[in-house]
Enzyme design. Structure first.
Site, PDB file in Angstrom:
ATOM      1  N   HIS A 172     -13.039 -10.433   2.627  1.00  0.00           N
ATOM      2  CA  HIS A 172     -12.060  -9.814   3.455  1.00  0.00           C
ATOM      3  C   HIS A 172     -11.875  -8.501   2.968  1.00  0.00           C
ATOM      4  O   HIS A 172     -11.730  -7.566   3.851  1.00  0.00           O
ATOM      5  CB  HIS A 172     -10.842 -10.577   2.958  1.00  0.00           C
ATOM      6  CG  HIS A 172      -9.542 -10.255   3.572  1.00  0.00           C
ATOM      7  ND1 HIS A 172      -9.106 -10.702   4.686  1.00  0.00           N
ATOM      8  CD2 HIS A 172      -8.859  -8.985   3.304  1.00  0.00           C
ATOM      9  CE1 HIS A 172      -7.923  -9.877   5.032  1.00  0.00           C
ATOM     10  NE2 HIS A 172      -7.883  -9.023   4.066  1.00  0.00           N
ATOM     11  N   TYR A 187      -3.650   0.954  10.177  1.00  0.00           N
ATOM     12  CA  TYR A 187      -3.079  -0.064   9.426  1.00  0.00           C
ATOM     13  C   TYR A 187      -1.615  -0.242   9.580  1.00  0.00           C
ATOM     14  O   TYR A 187      -0.713  -0.454   8.635  1.00  0.00           O
ATOM     15  CB  TYR A 187      -3.368   0.019   7.985  1.00  0.00           C
ATOM     16  CG  TYR A 187      -3.374  -1.275   7.168  1.00  0.00           C
ATOM     17  CD1 TYR A 187      -4.415  -2.314   7.401  1.00  0.00           C
ATOM     18  CD2 TYR A 187      -2.283  -1.535   6.093  1.00  0.00           C
ATOM     19  CE1 TYR A 187      -4.272  -3.323   6.675  1.00  0.00           C
ATOM     20  CE2 TYR A 187      -2.416  -2.750   5.464  1.00  0.00           C
ATOM     21  CZ  TYR A 187      -3.099  -3.683   5.804  1.00  0.00           C
ATOM     22  OH  TYR A 187      -3.312  -4.922   5.175  1.00  0.00           O
ATOM     23  N   HIS A 274       0.206  -8.599   8.292  1.00  0.00           N
ATOM     24  CA  HIS A 274      -0.023  -9.734   7.639  1.00  0.00           C
ATOM     25  C   HIS A 274       0.550 -10.951   8.289  1.00  0.00           C
ATOM     26  O   HIS A 274       0.065 -12.139   8.216  1.00  0.00           O
ATOM     27  CB  HIS A 274      -0.111  -9.926   6.140  1.00  0.00           C
ATOM     28  CG  HIS A 274      -0.772  -9.049   5.318  1.00  0.00           C
ATOM     29  ND1 HIS A 274      -0.292  -7.797   4.969  1.00  0.00           N
ATOM     30  CD2 HIS A 274      -2.062  -9.020   4.841  1.00  0.00           C
ATOM     31  CE1 HIS A 274      -1.245  -7.145   4.252  1.00  0.00           C
ATOM     32  NE2 HIS A 274      -2.359  -8.210   4.191  1.00  0.00           N
TER      33      HIS A 274
HETATM   34 ZN   LIG Z   1      -6.249  -7.428   4.253  1.00  0.00          ZN
END
Ligand SMILES: [Zn+2]
Length: 466
Positions: A172, A187, A274
């Site tokens: 990952h 991000y 996430h």
């Molecule tokens: Zn990550």
């Protein structure tokens, strides 16, 4: 137009454990790993912000053959200084330190996967040596890619095991290096959720390749084995069933979503990277299962081709990414173009025109925009919300996206808010609330700039007709 956010962001540090999990741990156990990890994360963020603008990944370009990609595992010895002391390199024997040897096995397997399956030498395609550090910090419950290297904590020994233990955590984090070297997805927001999802896709492909598993047999769990016995968790994420991986008093409940209708608009977790990564994750699983066979040769090959296609940019959204995978399928898996398209539609994403605007065009045009108009003579309240992902092909939607990408309307709204703060509301005029990227600004009608007026008009128009 604002370019500052892009230029000062520096390399992304992508923590494996989402901040909301760490905060939950911090709240439930004041002396536990959560606060210490958050503090260490804060120090890293400060370090990163001190990097010169434009500092990116190490590009020691070696014209190496794919099989020659080098790696070195370092030992930070419980400190937070990187990279630490080199303790094992490619070709050297096991050290007897489980964290070192697990990291060595993980990076070796991941590099081998890319060399053998995708004929790619390391994350940059030019054989960049992979730098790995273990024993980072004390009770550090996280793993991350800091823009130049991979970093692993030992966990807290109560909730989290060593982060080197499940091999897919390594894969990952390596995926973040790959994304940085290819699509360069920022991000935050939808591009951030895609960045996260690409890393989970890499993790799943490496895990299944090592196990010789088919898409039909795979469990689609990420971070399985990361939790200590007794923790109510199957893994950290379930790509096939987002939101079901854990439910434990110390961790809270897995908050991932798996459909665009449930897209979480928040300023937490870099815009829910996430949380919303569950949406593209589930699209990938649906595609992999429908294509069948071995994931890394099917949907995995399509996703990898999309990443390298040049169709993706730093601010590509879900619809743009979906379109890039459909185009990639036309080239590498022509019998399954409709399969890929259907997988995205099943999670609510309509593959659209890729939004590959150059870096530095202001805030991402992602997520949901809400406008509330209240007050006025009649004192009524109109609420309109539009999901930009639903507007592909609508000319008013295109104008809205242009407004949001070509001007920093959020800064404009905040500026207008500050100017208007001292002025008294005027009787019977409207009050406008704008929710942009999860942030709310309330303005009196007279404070609206022409672009904010147009924005309000478009959202109220689009939101009320849908
Ligand atoms: Zn990550």
């Amino acid at each position: 137009m604002s370019t500052s956010r892009e230029q000062t962001s520096g390399p992304d540090r992508c923590g494996f454990v989402p901040p909301y999990v760490l905060r939950h741990l911090a709240a439930s156990r004041p002396d536990g790993c959560g606060p210490r990890t958050l503090l260490a994360d804060q120090r890293l963020r400060e370090h990163r912000e001190a990097l010169p603008p434009g500092a990116t990944l190490r590009t020691t370009a070696l014209p190496a053959a794919p099989e020659a990609a080098a790696w070195t595992v370092h030992d930070a010895g419980g400190l937070e200084q990187l990279p630490g002391t080199p303790v094992r390199a490619a070709g050297q024997p096991a050290t007897g330190d489980p964290a070192v040897d697990e990291a060595a096995a993980g990076i070796e397997a991941t590099l081998r996967f890319f060399a053998e399956v995708h004929d790619r030498a390391s994350y940059d395609g030019a054989g960049a040596p992979a730098v790995v550090t273990v024993h980072f910090g004390r009770d550090y419950a996280n793993a991350f890619w800091d823009g130049t290297q991979l970093v692993f904590g030992d966990g807290d020994g109560e909730v989290f095991e060593r982060f080197t233990k499940p091999l897919d955590v390594m894969a990952h984090e390596f995926g973040h290096a790959l994304t940085q070297a290819t699509a360069g997805l920022v991000y935050e927001g939808q591009p951030g959720a895609l960045n996260e999802s690409v890393s989970d896709v890499v993790a799943a492909c490496v895990k299944q390749w090592l196990a010789g598993e088919s898409a039909a047999d795979a469990d689609w769990l990420v971070g399985e084995g990361l939790f200590r016995p007794g923790v109510q968790a199957r893994a950290l994420r379930d790509m096939a069933a987002p939101g079901t991986a854990y439910d434990d008093p110390r961790l809270g409940r897995d908050p991932q979503v798996g459909h665009l209708d449930d897209f979480v608009v928040t300023t937490d977790d870099n815009g829910g990277v996430h949380l919303n990564s569950g949406i593209p994750n589930r699209a990938f699983v649906l595609a992999a299962r429908a294509v069948g066979g071995r994931t890394w040769e099917g949907a995995g090959a399509v996703w990898h081709a999309a990443l390298l296609s040049g169709d993706l940019g730093p601010r590509t959204d879900f619809a743009g990414f979906a379109a890039a995978t459909v185009s990639a399928a036309e080239r590498v898996l022509p019998d399954h173009v409709e399969t890929v398209r259907a997988a995205w539609r099943d999670v609510g994403v309509e593959p659209g025109r890729p939004s590959t605007g150059p870096a530095g065009q202001g805030p991402a045009a992602t997520g949901v925009v809400e406008v509330r108009r209240s007050g006025g003579f009649a004192g009524t309240r109109v609420v309109a919300r539009v999901d930009l992902a639903d507007l592909a092909g609508d000319p008013r939607g295109d104008e809205l996206v242009r407004l949001l990408t070509e001007r920093d309307v959020r800064a404009e709204a905040l500026g207008a808010g500050r100017e208007a703060a001292g002025g008294a509301p005027q009787p019977d005029r409207f009050s406008y609330a704008f929710v942009l990227d999860g942030e709310e600004v309330v303005l009196p009608e007279q404070a609206l700039t022409p672009s904010l007026q147009r924005l309000a008009g478009l959202v109220l128009d689009l939101g009320s007709t849908r």
